[in-house]
Design an enzyme around this catalytic site. Sequence first.
Site, PDB file in Angstrom:
ATOM      1  N   HIS A 170       0.819  -1.216   0.000  1.00 15.00           N
ATOM      2  CA  HIS A 170       0.000   0.000   0.000  1.00 15.00           C
ATOM      3  C   HIS A 170       0.853   1.266   0.000  1.00 15.00           C
ATOM      4  O   HIS A 170       0.371   2.351  -0.364  1.00 15.00           O
ATOM      5  CB  HIS A 170      -0.915  -0.008   1.219  1.00 15.00           C
ATOM      6  CG  HIS A 170      -2.181   0.767   1.051  1.00 15.00           C
ATOM      7  ND1 HIS A 170      -2.325   1.796   0.141  1.00 15.00           N
ATOM      8  CD2 HIS A 170      -3.385   0.682   1.685  1.00 15.00           C
ATOM      9  CE1 HIS A 170      -3.542   2.303   0.223  1.00 15.00           C
ATOM     10  NE2 HIS A 170      -4.201   1.647   1.153  1.00 15.00           N
ATOM     11  N   ASP A 394     -10.921  -6.527 -19.024  1.00 15.30           N
ATOM     12  CA  ASP A 394     -10.850  -7.662 -19.949  1.00 15.30           C
ATOM     13  C   ASP A 394      -9.394  -7.915 -20.323  1.00 15.30           C
ATOM     14  O   ASP A 394      -8.697  -7.018 -20.791  1.00 15.30           O
ATOM     15  CB  ASP A 394     -11.689  -7.344 -21.194  1.00 15.30           C
ATOM     16  CG  ASP A 394     -11.721  -8.471 -22.202  1.00 15.30           C
ATOM     17  OD1 ASP A 394     -11.139  -9.544 -21.949  1.00 15.30           O
ATOM     18  OD2 ASP A 394     -12.334  -8.279 -23.272  1.00 15.30           O
TER      19      ASP A 394
END
Length: 470
Positions: A170, A394
């Site tokens: 993070h 995708d």
Amino acid sequence: MAPMLKFTVQVSKPELIRPEKPTPREFKYSSNIDDQKGLKNHIPFVRFYPPSTASSHTHDQEPVGLIKQALARALVYYYPMAGRLRHADKGKLVVDCCGEGVIFREGNADIKLAQLREADGGLKPPFPQWESLLVDDLWGSVLITDSPLLRMQVIRLACGGFVLAYTLNHCICDAYGACILIKAISEFCLNPTQVAPSLLPAWGRQALHPRSPPTISYPHHECDVTSSSPHDPEDPTAAYTETDFKSLAQTSVFLSQADISSLKNQTYSQKSPAFHAIAGCLWRARTRTLMSPQSTTRLLFPIDTRFRSTPSLPEGYYGSAVVFACAIANTGELVDSPLHCASNLISQVKKVVTENEYRASMLDFIEMNRRRELVADGGFAVSDMSKLRFVDLDFGWGKGVYGGPGRAGTGLVPGMVTSVIGHKNEEGVEGVLALVSLPAEYVGKFRKEVRKEIDCGNILMPNIFLHCRG
């Protein structure tokens, strides 16, 4: 999802994937946002993809090799991600762009995606066999420095579908940054001859330097030190263990658009942000479930400053760019007052945090109080990821059927952080999913409290309306 669903996952040994071309050997400055203790953890994500169809399949390669190749190409542009965090002067974090690479594993599971989707509750966290779907998942603040910043795994399913799971440090990126990195990888999968990502990454930390002299111009209640913290605030190595996190149960709560509309009706405005009503609902439900009425509770929620504050961050900035709003309430007043009181409180603190100078004040506060961390005592953090649409990405095999955080239980404190993502359930109903971690004996009560909040509709008690006037 039902815990009795069993299957076998065979996972390879880890390999290091390096940028496919030489990259600059340098040290990169990390901002005070990257460097704050509250973000010294890891954020796991997962995407499930069905078998390809003639209409969805854009190439003949199998996913593992193509994703591995695309990852190596993306790292040419995101080369700090292939480096390591190091401690510099006074413990300041810097990125050593050494090109040592990121971890990659592949594997096979003897289960079909349809079986996962048909299990109790559908395809949502907690996932069965999660520890096999992402072997290198990290809990809490372990392995922040001198360790790979990205760990990725691709699992082939028996039906021809696959699972892409990964966890990121993070301190190097936030959820938005993770999205644009993975989008770059998906673009190289869709078009292996593409030269560069459509959105070029930008480091851009120079826009986040503290001022000289530092000027704290706002109160920062999100970093208040509380006496009942279980760890020494002066010891930056103090941390909860993986066992502390895993001792809590995980659950996911789905809120349909009709549920959200019911919550918003209680805020007197369908035009107000849905997050205000959702966060207020979760905050009140958790407070009723876990806290005594004589205590103080704090709701923290991150605000992305990419498109709000000046100096502006460059397009393609993938580092952490969030500041935390903090709403404070007496627990008894919070749960006895109507939902719109909590929603109004959230709206008020958000208005302050989104003022132009707030981010600069936060950077200066961290500069002057480096060891401070996000308040844990009575703290509950809700991270809104509902606009990121993880599931739509995708890689050449069509859109996913689930995309988002891999589990609850992120952050530095067990049970403190809940993520909210956009989600369509197995019946095709659109809404949001809240990923929650809390003691197992309280899961049922928490879910009932959320349902009570939704079922309240527009019923308000006149004798408590005065609690939130003004």
